[in-house]
Design an enzyme around this catalytic site. Structure first.
Site: not given
Ligand code: GAR
Length: 190
Positions: A15-16, A94, A109, A111, A146-147, A176
């Site tokens: 979705s991002n 990672i 990234n 998060h 990580l993050d 996001e």
């Molecule tokens: C999002 O919420 C992103 O922030 C998170 O994974 C999801 C991916 O959603 N990322 C992390 O947790 C990184 N540590 P998406 O595939 O719909 O964009």
């Protein structure tokens, strides 16, 4: 307006990625997605590549001797795209220091928490269990932890008393989708 080439790395839903694709379709946005990389051949997000005519590469780490060989192959395949920015968007691996050093200051990234709080998984559950009154999301530069890494943009989201893990996730995800394109724009214009 110059449109700089960016790469987006995903592992799942995408979705991002979709929010970045939408932003790139605007004439005034300084980037275009040149390549989408997925470490998961079944990632739903990869369909967006085909729907939007964007080059896509999918590799499974289990098909390689080790993570080093896997990353070497990614580097080889994305090299021709001359990426100005690599955006991790739900990419759940990672990256090694060797990989990151190939793109100094160019990997970011997103998060779903107000980093440095709640690195890793289950960020919304942890925020609710701890009775936090705010959560949010963060775009940050990537390092080999990580993050972790310098924060680029952060957005707070209020946690209401009736929020659940799901409703909070939904509210944060909406933010996001706004801050990631904003952060990309900011960095491409630097
Ligand atoms: C999002 O919420 C992103 O922030 C998170 O994974 C999801 C991916 O959603 N990322 C992390 O947790 C990184 N540590 P998406 O595939 O719909 O964009």
């Amino acid at each position: 307006m110059t449109k700089y080439p960016i790469g987006v790395f995903i592992s799942g839903r995408g979705s991002n990625l979709k929010s970045i694709i939408n932003a790139c379709s605007e004439l005034s946005f300084p980037g275009k997605i040149s390549i989408i990389f997925s470490d998961n051949p079944d990632a739903k997000g990869i369909e967006l590549a085909y729907e939007n005519n964007i080059d896509a590469i999918s590799l499974d780490v289990n098909d390689f001797k080790d993570k080093n060989d896997f990353e070497e192959e990614i580097l080889k395949l994305i090299e021709p795209y001359n990426l100005k920015l690599v955006c991790l968007a739900g990419y759940m691996k990672i990256l090694s220091k060797r990989f990151i050093d190939k793109f100094p200051g160019k990997i970011i990234n997103i998060h779903p928490s107000l980093l440095p709080k709640y690195k890793g998984l289950d960020t919304h559950r942890r925020a609710i269990e701890n009775k936090d009154s705010v959560s949010g999301c963060t775009v940050h530069y990537v390092n080999e932890n990580l993050d972790d890494g310098e924060i680029v943009v952060q957005k707070e989201v209020k946690i209401d008393s009736n929020d659940t893990e799901l409703t909070l996730a939904d509210k944060v995800l909406k933010e996001e989708h706004l801050i990631y394109p904003e952060a990309i724009k900011l960095l491409l214009k630097k």
